[in-house]
Design an enzyme around this catalytic site. Structure first.
Site, short mmCIF file in Angstrom:
data_model
loop_
_atom_site.label_atom_id
_atom_site.label_comp_id
_atom_site.label_asym_id
_atom_site.label_seq_id
_atom_site.Cartn_x
_atom_site.Cartn_y
_atom_site.Cartn_z
N ASP A 144 0.82 -1.22 0.00
CA ASP A 144 0.00 0.00 0.00
C ASP A 144 0.85 1.26 0.00
O ASP A 144 0.45 2.29 0.54
CB ASP A 144 -0.98 0.01 1.19
CG ASP A 144 -1.78 -1.27 1.27
OD1 ASP A 144 -2.24 -1.71 0.21
OD2 ASP A 144 -1.91 -1.84 2.37
N LYS A 149 2.32 1.78 -5.21
CA LYS A 149 3.06 1.22 -6.36
C LYS A 149 2.27 1.37 -7.66
O LYS A 149 2.85 1.58 -8.71
CB LYS A 149 3.35 -0.27 -6.13
CG LYS A 149 4.35 -0.51 -5.01
CD LYS A 149 4.62 -1.99 -4.81
CE LYS A 149 3.43 -2.74 -4.28
NZ LYS A 149 2.98 -2.35 -2.94
N GLY A 208 -3.99 -4.81 -4.45
CA GLY A 208 -4.96 -3.84 -4.97
C GLY A 208 -4.19 -2.59 -5.36
O GLY A 208 -3.81 -1.82 -4.51
N HIS A 209 -3.92 -2.45 -6.65
CA HIS A 209 -3.13 -1.31 -7.12
C HIS A 209 -4.07 -0.24 -7.70
O HIS A 209 -4.78 -0.50 -8.66
CB HIS A 209 -2.09 -1.77 -8.14
CG HIS A 209 -1.05 -2.66 -7.53
ND1 HIS A 209 -0.15 -3.38 -8.26
CD2 HIS A 209 -0.79 -2.93 -6.23
CE1 HIS A 209 0.62 -4.06 -7.43
NE2 HIS A 209 0.26 -3.80 -6.20
N GLN A 215 2.39 -6.17 -2.76
CA GLN A 215 2.67 -6.13 -1.32
C GLN A 215 4.00 -5.38 -1.08
O GLN A 215 4.34 -4.53 -1.87
CB GLN A 215 2.68 -7.53 -0.71
CG GLN A 215 1.31 -8.21 -0.68
CD GLN A 215 0.97 -8.95 -1.94
OE1 GLN A 215 1.82 -9.62 -2.51
NE2 GLN A 215 -0.25 -8.85 -2.40
P1 IMP Z 1 -2.57 -12.92 2.26
O1 IMP Z 1 -1.61 -12.37 1.28
O2 IMP Z 1 -4.01 -12.71 1.88
O3 IMP Z 1 -2.26 -14.35 2.63
O4 IMP Z 1 -2.41 -12.09 3.64
C1 IMP Z 1 -1.21 -12.13 4.41
C2 IMP Z 1 -0.89 -10.77 4.98
O5 IMP Z 1 -0.50 -9.88 3.94
C3 IMP Z 1 -2.07 -10.08 5.68
O6 IMP Z 1 -1.57 -9.31 6.76
C4 IMP Z 1 -2.62 -9.15 4.62
O7 IMP Z 1 -3.32 -8.06 5.16
C5 IMP Z 1 -1.33 -8.73 3.94
N1 IMP Z 1 -1.52 -8.31 2.55
C6 IMP Z 1 -1.70 -9.11 1.47
N2 IMP Z 1 -1.80 -8.38 0.35
C7 IMP Z 1 -1.66 -7.11 0.72
C8 IMP Z 1 -1.62 -5.87 -0.03
O8 IMP Z 1 -1.74 -5.82 -1.24
N3 IMP Z 1 -1.44 -4.75 0.71
C9 IMP Z 1 -1.26 -4.76 2.07
N4 IMP Z 1 -1.28 -5.89 2.79
C10 IMP Z 1 -1.47 -7.05 2.12
#
Ligand code: IMP
Length: 432
Positions: free
Chosen positions: A13, A16, A40-41, A225
């Protein structure tokens, strides 16, 4: 031609999407290398806002061809929804969008497993089935996109998965959310038509990118991420299940490690985190609420409120070193306007010792006390400013302070969500 990698220096977040959109104008290819629909970009163009979960943000420019590499995990339902949405808004995909046949597929049972394992609560995941899909990938039993393209083969793999899932639920003494009787037929009925729709876009993207690279074309590798959600370098187990750091661009796309010579690190002017896990510079609730509202800090994928804190220079320095960051884009500086004083964390204290690298043991990260430096804030809004010289002195000093700590130049500062809200930095940078 060096490959450009765009990587998040915090917990994702960082903005990017906007930076990839900005850089994409000058490249031939934009390729996503890891993650899945958890990302989510957000890109704002005029009055239109696009939130992309799987398709690379470069698709919003007419020139670059876009690739989803084999390092990404793909939910065909989300992917097709996103492709349809883009086409409805007049963005063409034919001949310029390619999906790796080696990518692993997220299917409904991956989401079931995420809940069964309790990771949705323990880690605070996005509940998109991303973790269990990567778990099957490393467990050598996942389904790759090429298997989904052949009905008989897909059926055989799904039958095997059904038995696996049945055993997992039996072992846990629970029943699956849907009866497994006849489930393979239902999965085939839903998913095989999707495979058919994806077919024109599915190919071996490795030679596609290698040939382009060898022809001297410009490739931008888009990370999702951020560094501290990386499976190895993040605050394990409060991480995502992929290599979010720059090295993932090599394994997730098939580009040689030595080609990754320009690494653009994206760093927000403050810090946010979604989900569980330690956050050394986290703000108390009242202050966090104000900053969250100002910065619109709600998940682009899940809508969850993001946790908010001050910028952590220990993290930033570490992210620069791990990723080999060659330049930084500082984002959302405008959100700090009106803050009379700004805090930055310059070091950690743990058991009476000073640390300048985050501990590997996550329980120790949680016990670290931040060493603060307070710097003066500014009042003026920054959204309309485009030149470094026009920024308030305190904002310029803040940028210089961050750059000194990072040890690499800040090239651009983003001061608003629109495409044009960017301040180019004068050279030379990294001041003594
Ligand atoms: P997962 O990727 O859904 O398995 O989540 C694992 C961790 O990564 C959690 O804390 C999510 O909130 C975090 N996370 C996954 N994708 C994003 C992203 O695009 N932005 C911020 N946090 C993310």
């Amino acid at each position: 031609m060096p490959v450009i990698v765009v990587v998040g220096c915090q917990w994702g977040d960082e903005g990017k999407g906007k930076v990839v959109d900005h850089l994409a104008r000058g490249v031939d290819w934009v390729a996503r290398y890891q993650g899945g629909p958890n990302a989510g970009h957000t890109v704002v163009i005029g009055r239109e806002s696009y939130i992309l979960h799987l398709v690379p943000s470069g698709i919003l420019h007419p020139k670059p061809r876009c690739v989803i590499g084999h390092g990404v995990v793909i939910d065909p339902v989300y992917l097709l929804e996103e492709m349809d949405g883009l086409q409805r808004r007049g963005i063409s995909l034919e001949g310029r969008f390619f999906v790796s046949e080696g990518a692993h597929v997220i299917l409904p049972y991956h989401r079931w497993l995420e809940t069964l394992d309790g990771d949705d609560v323990r880690v605070g995941t996005t509940k998109r089935g991303v973790g269990p899909t990567y778990e099957q990938k490393t467990g050598r039993c996942g389904i790759r996109l090429y298997e989904m393209m052949d009905r008989a083969r897909f059926r055989a793999r799904l039958e095997e998965q059904r038995d696996r899932i049945a055993a997992r639920f039996r072992g846990a003494g629970k029943t699956p959310p849907e009866p497994l009787e006849g489930i393979v037929d239902r999965w085939i009925e839903t998913y095989f038509p999707l495979a058919d729709r994806l077919r024109p876009f599915v190919t071996d993207t490795v030679p596609l990118l290698l040939d382009a690279h060898e022809r001297g074309e410009k490739i931008l590798a888009e990370g999702a991420q951020g560094t501290f959600l990386d499976l190895d370098f993040g605050t394990y187990p409060f991480v995502t299940s992929s290599t979010t750091t720059a090295a993932g661009a090599s394994t997730g796309l098939g580009l040689p490690p030595a080609s990754l010579r320009r690494v653009v690190g994206i760093c927000k002017a403050y810090a946010t985190r979604v989900g569980e896990g330690p956050f050394v510079t986290e703000l108390p609730a009242a202050e966090a609420n104000a900053m969250r509202e100002r910065g619109g800090e709600f998940g682009a994928t899940t809508g969850r409120p993001r946790r908010v804190g001050w910028l952590d220079l220990v993290q930033l320095r570490h992210a620069v070193r791990i990723n080999g960051v060659t330049e930084i884009v500082l984002t959302k500086l405008d959100i700090l306007s009106g803050q009379s004083e700004i805090r930055v964390c310059t070091g950690y204290r743990l058991d009476g010792r000073n640390l300048d690298v985050p501990p590997v043991d996550t329980a120790n990260v949680a016990r670290c006390e931040p060493v603060w430096e307070d710097v003066p804030g500014w009042n003026a809004p920054l959204g309309s400013l485009r030149r470094f010289e026009d920024l308030p002195r305190e904002a310029r000093d803040y940028i210089v302070r961050i750059e000194k700590a990072a040890g690499v130049p800040i090239r651009t500062v983003s001061v608003g969500s629109s495409r044009s809200a960017m301040v180019r930095m004068p050279r030379p940078l990294v001041r003594a």
